[in-house]
Motif scaffolding. Structure first.
Motif, PDB file in Angstrom:
ATOM      1  N   LEU A  86       0.846  -1.196   0.000  1.00  0.00           N
ATOM      2  CA  LEU A  86       0.000   0.000   0.000  1.00  0.00           C
ATOM      3  C   LEU A  86       0.882   1.246   0.000  1.00  0.00           C
ATOM      4  CD1 LEU A  86      -2.499  -1.106   2.787  1.00  0.00           C
ATOM      5  CD2 LEU A  86      -2.929  -1.119   0.338  1.00  0.00           C
ATOM      6  N   GLU A  87       0.403   2.291  -0.633  1.00  0.00           N
ATOM      7  CA  GLU A  87       1.141   3.551  -0.672  1.00  0.00           C
ATOM      8  C   GLU A  87       0.398   4.609   0.150  1.00  0.00           C
ATOM      9  OE1 GLU A  87       1.718   4.397  -4.807  1.00  0.00           O
ATOM     10  OE2 GLU A  87       3.214   2.794  -5.017  1.00  0.00           O
ATOM     11  N   PRO A  88       1.112   5.678   0.577  1.00  0.00           N
ATOM     12  CA  PRO A  88       0.435   6.733   1.341  1.00  0.00           C
ATOM     13  C   PRO A  88      -0.822   7.214   0.613  1.00  0.00           C
ATOM     14  CG  PRO A  88       2.792   7.077   1.413  1.00  0.00           C
ATOM     15  CD  PRO A  88       2.567   5.934   0.463  1.00  0.00           C
ATOM     16  N   GLY A  89      -1.905   7.363   1.366  1.00  0.00           N
ATOM     17  CA  GLY A  89      -3.184   7.745   0.775  1.00  0.00           C
ATOM     18  C   GLY A  89      -4.096   6.550   0.507  1.00  0.00           C
ATOM     19  N   ASP A  90      -3.504   5.344   0.436  1.00  0.00           N
ATOM     20  CA  ASP A  90      -4.327   4.146   0.201  1.00  0.00           C
ATOM     21  C   ASP A  90      -5.106   3.788   1.468  1.00  0.00           C
ATOM     22  OD1 ASP A  90      -3.411   3.886  -2.367  1.00  0.00           O
ATOM     23  OD2 ASP A  90      -1.998   2.249  -1.930  1.00  0.00           O
ATOM     24  N   ARG A  91      -6.335   3.301   1.273  1.00  0.00           N
ATOM     25  CA  ARG A  91      -7.124   2.816   2.406  1.00  0.00           C
ATOM     26  C   ARG A  91      -6.577   1.467   2.874  1.00  0.00           C
ATOM     27  NH1 ARG A  91     -11.094   5.814  -0.584  1.00  0.00           N
ATOM     28  NH2 ARG A  91     -10.969   4.311  -2.273  1.00  0.00           N
ATOM     29  N   ILE A  92      -6.559   1.248   4.192  1.00  0.00           N
ATOM     30  CA  ILE A  92      -6.065  -0.021   4.757  1.00  0.00           C
ATOM     31  C   ILE A  92      -7.212  -0.862   5.298  1.00  0.00           C
ATOM     32  CG2 ILE A  92      -4.564  -1.119   6.457  1.00  0.00           C
ATOM     33  CD1 ILE A  92      -3.152   1.557   6.825  1.00  0.00           C
ATOM     34  N   VAL A  93      -8.078  -0.212   6.077  1.00  0.00           N
ATOM     35  CA  VAL A  93      -9.078  -0.980   6.817  1.00  0.00           C
ATOM     36  C   VAL A  93     -10.383  -0.196   6.877  1.00  0.00           C
ATOM     37  CG1 VAL A  93      -8.291  -0.052   9.057  1.00  0.00           C
ATOM     38  CG2 VAL A  93      -9.488  -2.226   9.006  1.00  0.00           C
ATOM     39  N   LEU A  94     -11.483  -0.944   6.852  1.00  0.00           N
ATOM     40  CA  LEU A  94     -12.818  -0.353   6.994  1.00  0.00           C
ATOM     41  C   LEU A  94     -13.569  -1.129   8.070  1.00  0.00           C
ATOM     42  CD1 LEU A  94     -15.237   1.425   5.967  1.00  0.00           C
ATOM     43  CD2 LEU A  94     -15.759  -0.460   4.398  1.00  0.00           C
ATOM     44  N   VAL A  95     -14.150  -0.390   9.012  1.00  0.00           N
ATOM     45  CA  VAL A  95     -15.037  -1.009  10.000  1.00  0.00           C
ATOM     46  C   VAL A  95     -16.374  -0.287   9.909  1.00  0.00           C
ATOM     47  CG1 VAL A  95     -15.459  -1.445  12.453  1.00  0.00           C
ATOM     48  CG2 VAL A  95     -13.131  -1.570  11.564  1.00  0.00           C
ATOM     49  N   VAL A  96     -17.451  -1.029   9.734  1.00  0.00           N
ATOM     50  CA  VAL A  96     -18.794  -0.439   9.691  1.00  0.00           C
ATOM     51  C   VAL A  96     -19.673  -1.172  10.693  1.00  0.00           C
ATOM     52  CG1 VAL A  96     -20.790   0.154   8.265  1.00  0.00           C
ATOM     53  CG2 VAL A  96     -18.519   0.021   7.217  1.00  0.00           C
ATOM     54  N   THR A  97     -20.397  -0.417  11.511  1.00  0.00           N
ATOM     55  CA  THR A  97     -21.329  -1.037  12.451  1.00  0.00           C
ATOM     56  C   THR A  97     -22.700  -0.394  12.286  1.00  0.00           C
ATOM     57  OG1 THR A  97     -20.569   0.545  14.113  1.00  0.00           O
ATOM     58  CG2 THR A  97     -19.597  -1.653  14.192  1.00  0.00           C
ATOM     59  N   ALA A  98     -23.723  -1.194  12.327  1.00  0.00           N
ATOM     60  CA  ALA A  98     -25.098  -0.700  12.187  1.00  0.00           C
ATOM     61  C   ALA A  98     -25.914  -1.159  13.389  1.00  0.00           C
ATOM     62  CB  ALA A  98     -25.715  -1.227  10.901  1.00  0.00           C
ATOM     63  N   ALA A  99     -26.680  -0.226  13.957  1.00  0.00           N
ATOM     64  CA  ALA A  99     -27.487  -0.536  15.138  1.00  0.00           C
ATOM     65  C   ALA A  99     -28.752   0.321  15.113  1.00  0.00           C
ATOM     66  CB  ALA A  99     -26.680  -0.264  16.408  1.00  0.00           C
ATOM     67  N   SER A 100     -29.605   0.125  16.103  1.00  0.00           N
ATOM     68  CA  SER A 100     -30.820   0.946  16.169  1.00  0.00           C
ATOM     69  C   SER A 100     -30.485   2.376  16.559  1.00  0.00           C
ATOM     70  CB  SER A 100     -31.797   0.368  17.198  1.00  0.00           C
ATOM     71  OG  SER A 100     -32.172  -0.930  16.827  1.00  0.00           O
ATOM     72  N   HIS A 101     -29.480   2.520  17.446  1.00  0.00           N
ATOM     73  CA  HIS A 101     -29.169   3.845  17.979  1.00  0.00           C
ATOM     74  C   HIS A 101     -27.687   4.177  17.847  1.00  0.00           C
ATOM     75  CE1 HIS A 101     -33.210   4.130  19.523  1.00  0.00           C
ATOM     76  NE2 HIS A 101     -33.073   2.891  19.963  1.00  0.00           N
ATOM     77  N   ARG A 102     -27.382   5.482  17.862  1.00  0.00           N
ATOM     78  CA  ARG A 102     -26.031   5.929  17.540  1.00  0.00           C
ATOM     79  C   ARG A 102     -24.968   5.462  18.530  1.00  0.00           C
ATOM     80  NH1 ARG A 102     -28.494  10.051  20.072  1.00  0.00           N
ATOM     81  NH2 ARG A 102     -27.359  11.235  21.650  1.00  0.00           N
ATOM     82  N   ARG A 103     -25.314   5.450  19.838  1.00  0.00           N
ATOM     83  CA  ARG A 103     -24.294   5.135  20.833  1.00  0.00           C
ATOM     84  C   ARG A 103     -23.738   3.716  20.618  1.00  0.00           C
ATOM     85  NH1 ARG A 103     -20.578   7.477  22.415  1.00  0.00           N
ATOM     86  NH2 ARG A 103     -21.943   9.270  22.707  1.00  0.00           N
ATOM     87  N   ALA A 104     -24.616   2.778  20.369  1.00  0.00           N
ATOM     88  CA  ALA A 104     -24.169   1.397  20.150  1.00  0.00           C
ATOM     89  C   ALA A 104     -23.295   1.310  18.898  1.00  0.00           C
ATOM     90  CB  ALA A 104     -25.380   0.470  20.014  1.00  0.00           C
TER      91      ALA A 104
END
Lengths: 152, 86
Positions: A86-104
């Motif tokens: 990977l070179e500078p500027g490239d994305r490394i990792v993605l984490v996505v979480t979905a829930a009913s409410h924002r805090r979770a």
């Protein structure tokens, strides 16, 4: 869902695929890690290579994700971690979480990225003008992961 | 037993995987590391400071007193550095 891949990912498409059409989802949180030129000490990095242990990566990431889903009652979650060069500027990792409410959604996303840094078997080798170097683990990352042990 | 090496541990030992027959008195992670170190060369240099060595037995992090046996997959590597830049 866990994916370890060499290819880049499309953040919008991944979020849409995870949460689109699900009326239980009220909040989606995401984290994107990007390769930085000054990621280490000393000379700026020109590129880096992420090595990993595929069988263990799968097992560790699945366990971490299952724990987050149970703890925060997530509707859905996704971890995409890249490997290879990977070179500078490239994305490394993605984490996505979905829930009913924002805090979770927000807490689970922070939990996942903190644990990824200390438990997922990945190693970074940076290329610089002064030659290659392996990145050393940071005590601060262990502390970031540890804070989730007692927090509820 | 299958041994796997990653990152600079792999580079110093000089291979990424090998099959070994375990001596009968080597029954724990700690004993395995001692035995590997006694082989000298790249093993001795890679394993000279065990505070920067992590071990996984069958894809799970394992402490020094964890049991090891002939059918196991044992991986040796430095502390992990995945995820995003800090």
């Amino acid at each position: 869902m866990i994916r370890v891949q060499r290819e880049d990912f499309d953040i919008g498409a991944e979020i849409e695929a995870l949460s689109g059409g699900n009326n239980e989802v009220g909040a989606v949180a995401s984290f994107v890690g990007i390769t930085r030129a000054d990621a280490g000490e000393g000379a700026p990095i020109t590129a880096m290579t992420l090595e990993h242990y595929p069988a263990m990566t799968e097992k560790q990431l699945a366990a971490i994700e299952a724990e987050a889903c149970e703890r925060w009652n997530l509707t859905a979650s996704l971890i995409v971690h890249r490997h290879g060069r990977l070179e500078p500027g490239d994305r490394i990792v993605l984490v996505v979480t979905a829930a009913s409410h924002r805090r979770a959604a927000l807490d689970a996303c922070a939990f996942l990225i903190d644990w990824l840094k200390t438990k997922a078997p990945f190693w970074k080798r940076e290329e610089t003008a002064e030659g290659p170097r392996w990145v050393a683990a940071r005590a601060a990352d262990d502390q970031a992961a540890e804070r989730w042990r007692d927090a509820s | 037993m299958t041994l796997l090496y990653f990152a600079w541990v792999r580079e110093q030992i000089g291979c990424d995987a090998e099959e070994i027959a375990l001596p009968s008195d080597v029954r724990t992670v700690a004993a395995l590391l001692d035995w590997l170190r006694s082989r000298g060369g790249g093993y001795a240099s890679a394993l000279k400071d065990l505070s920067v060595i992590r071990v996984a037995v069958n894809q799970e992090f394992a402490a020094p007193d964890h049991a090891v046996g002939d059918g196991d997959e044992i991986a040796l590597f430095p502390p992990v550095t995945g995820g995003a830049p800090s």
